[in-house]
Design an enzyme around this catalytic site. Structure first.
Site, PDB file in Angstrom:
ATOM      1  N   VAL A 232      -3.152  -6.260   2.555  1.00 12.77           N
ATOM      2  CA  VAL A 232      -2.504  -6.712   1.306  1.00 12.77           C
ATOM      3  C   VAL A 232      -1.925  -7.708   0.960  1.00 12.77           C
ATOM      4  O   VAL A 232      -1.362  -7.884  -0.392  1.00 12.77           O
ATOM      5  CB  VAL A 232      -0.935  -5.826   1.520  1.00 12.77           C
ATOM      6  CG1 VAL A 232      -0.247  -6.219   0.995  1.00 12.77           C
ATOM      7  CG2 VAL A 232      -1.179  -4.056   2.002  1.00 12.77           C
TER       8      VAL A 232
ATOM      9  N   ASP B 292       0.066  -3.194  10.647  1.00  9.85           N
ATOM     10  CA  ASP B 292       0.996  -2.633  10.729  1.00  9.85           C
ATOM     11  C   ASP B 292       1.250  -1.080  10.913  1.00  9.85           C
ATOM     12  O   ASP B 292       1.565  -0.858  11.910  1.00  9.85           O
ATOM     13  CB  ASP B 292       1.756  -2.795   9.343  1.00  9.85           C
ATOM     14  CG  ASP B 292       3.602  -3.391  10.335  1.00  9.85           C
ATOM     15  OD1 ASP B 292       3.818  -3.887   9.476  1.00  9.85           O
ATOM     16  OD2 ASP B 292       3.301  -2.985  11.241  1.00  9.85           O
TER      17      ASP B 292
HETATM   18  N1  APR Z   1      -7.284  -3.025  13.670  1.00 14.14           N
HETATM   19  C1  APR Z   1      -7.161  -4.528  13.294  1.00 14.14           C
HETATM   20  N2  APR Z   1      -7.305  -5.422  11.884  1.00 14.14           N
HETATM   21  C2  APR Z   1      -7.047  -3.627  11.206  1.00 14.14           C
HETATM   22  C3  APR Z   1      -7.098  -2.358  10.699  1.00 14.14           C
HETATM   23  C4  APR Z   1      -6.774  -2.672  12.458  1.00 14.14           C
HETATM   24  N3  APR Z   1      -6.378  -0.907  12.558  1.00 14.14           N
HETATM   25  N4  APR Z   1      -6.151  -1.627   9.956  1.00 14.14           N
HETATM   26  C5  APR Z   1      -6.063  -3.041   8.898  1.00 14.14           C
HETATM   27  N5  APR Z   1      -7.074  -4.647   9.351  1.00 14.14           N
HETATM   28  C6  APR Z   1      -7.218  -5.582   8.806  1.00 14.14           C
HETATM   29  C7  APR Z   1      -7.385  -5.498   7.564  1.00 14.14           C
HETATM   30  O1  APR Z   1      -8.266  -4.860   7.411  1.00 14.14           O
HETATM   31  C8  APR Z   1      -7.208  -6.992   7.056  1.00 14.14           C
HETATM   32  O2  APR Z   1      -8.248  -7.682   7.490  1.00 14.14           O
HETATM   33  O3  APR Z   1      -5.798  -6.550   9.091  1.00 14.14           O
HETATM   34  C9  APR Z   1      -6.027  -7.573   7.883  1.00 14.14           C
HETATM   35  C10 APR Z   1      -4.618  -7.534   7.684  1.00 14.14           C
HETATM   36  O4  APR Z   1      -4.616  -6.702   6.314  1.00 14.14           O
HETATM   37  P1  APR Z   1      -2.884  -5.671   6.151  1.00 14.14           P
HETATM   38  O5  APR Z   1      -2.884  -5.410   7.289  1.00 14.14           O
HETATM   39  O6  APR Z   1      -2.566  -5.546   4.778  1.00 14.14           O
HETATM   40  O7  APR Z   1      -2.060  -7.290   6.736  1.00 14.14           O
HETATM   41  P2  APR Z   1      -1.374  -8.325   5.410  1.00 14.14           P
HETATM   42  O8  APR Z   1      -2.888  -8.547   4.649  1.00 14.14           O
HETATM   43  O9  APR Z   1      -0.954  -9.671   6.747  1.00 14.14           O
HETATM   44  O10 APR Z   1      -0.603  -7.300   4.617  1.00 14.14           O
HETATM   45  C11 APR Z   1       0.682  -7.414   5.241  1.00 14.14           C
HETATM   46  O11 APR Z   1       1.210  -5.606   5.131  1.00 14.14           O
HETATM   47  O12 APR Z   1       1.433  -2.838   5.715  1.00 14.14           O
HETATM   48  C12 APR Z   1       1.572  -4.078   5.578  1.00 14.14           C
HETATM   49  O13 APR Z   1       3.515  -4.124   6.845  1.00 14.14           O
HETATM   50  C13 APR Z   1       2.502  -4.792   6.230  1.00 14.14           C
HETATM   51  O14 APR Z   1       4.074  -5.337   4.134  1.00 14.14           O
HETATM   52  C14 APR Z   1       2.508  -6.255   5.432  1.00 14.14           C
HETATM   53  C15 APR Z   1       1.329  -6.600   5.216  1.00 14.14           C
END
Ligand code: APR
Length: 180
Positions: A131, A36
């Protein structure tokens, strides 16, 4: 048939020049960390402004503006893709709180939005596996099963690309897709 419409890459989804990339957002649509944060940083402030407008329109939705399992679509600001589909994955709570169906809903609703806009190539991150703590292997199984089912129903979608940022997810998807 639908297997040939699926592609797997390891990398940064913000660099995907496709019709839509999917963002693993949170229900506020305010932006956050992880993918995000990366998407909002790369898109620039116009994405946040559009998300805030949508959040205002959806402000009375319970668990909203964008409840878990739902999705909204915006432009892409300075990103190389055309649209961003913001979907909110479930927080993993042990598996007994409907997490599987909510996660499937993220993939299903995102592809429904894409099909509705005649978008043909969509890239997904590994929703909820950061997360939100969803076990990676279970999440991959839900993702693949749901996307295969949607691709059968919506032949107008030409390709789904799974973009794995971390090595663990990439290995799991390679194994599940039988990629040697
Ligand atoms: N490109 C592709 N995938 C990515 C990238 C990127 N640039 N950065 C991180 N990821 C991957 C992570 O490695 C993980 O496998 O995205 C996947 C989802 O991780 P998160 O971003 O932590 O998302 P999520 O687990 O769905 O949690 C969402 O996290 O960032 C906050 O606002 C968001 O509150 C929400 C929560």
């Amino acid at each position: 048939m639908s297997e040939t419409k699926i592609e797997l890459i390891q990398g940064d989804i913000t660099q995907a020049a496709v019709d839509a990339i999917v963002n693993a957002a949170n229900s506020s649509l305010m932006g956050g960390g992880g993918v995000d944060g990366a998407i909002h940083r790369a898109a620039g402030p116009s994405l946040h402004e559009e998300c805030m407008r949508i959040a205002q329109e959806l402000k009375d939705i319970p668990g909203g503006p964008c409840p878990a399992g739902e999705a909204v679509i915006t432009g892409a600001g300075m990103l190389p893709c055309k649209n961003v589909i913001h979907t909110v994955g479930p927080v993993w709570q042990g598996g007994g709180r409907g997490e599987r169906e909510l996660l499937a809903g993220c993939y299903r609703k995102s592809l429904l939005l894409a099909a509705g806009r005649a978008l043909k190539v969509i890239a997904f991150p590994n929703i909820s596996t950061g997360v939100y703590g969803y076990p990676k292997r279970e999440a991959a199984s839900v993702a693949l099963e749901t996307v295969w089912e949607c691709l059968e129903k919506r032949p107008q979608i030409e390709k789904v690309i799974f973009v794995c940022f971390d090595h663990e997810n990439f290995q799991i998807y390679r194994e599940m897709l039988g990629v040697v």
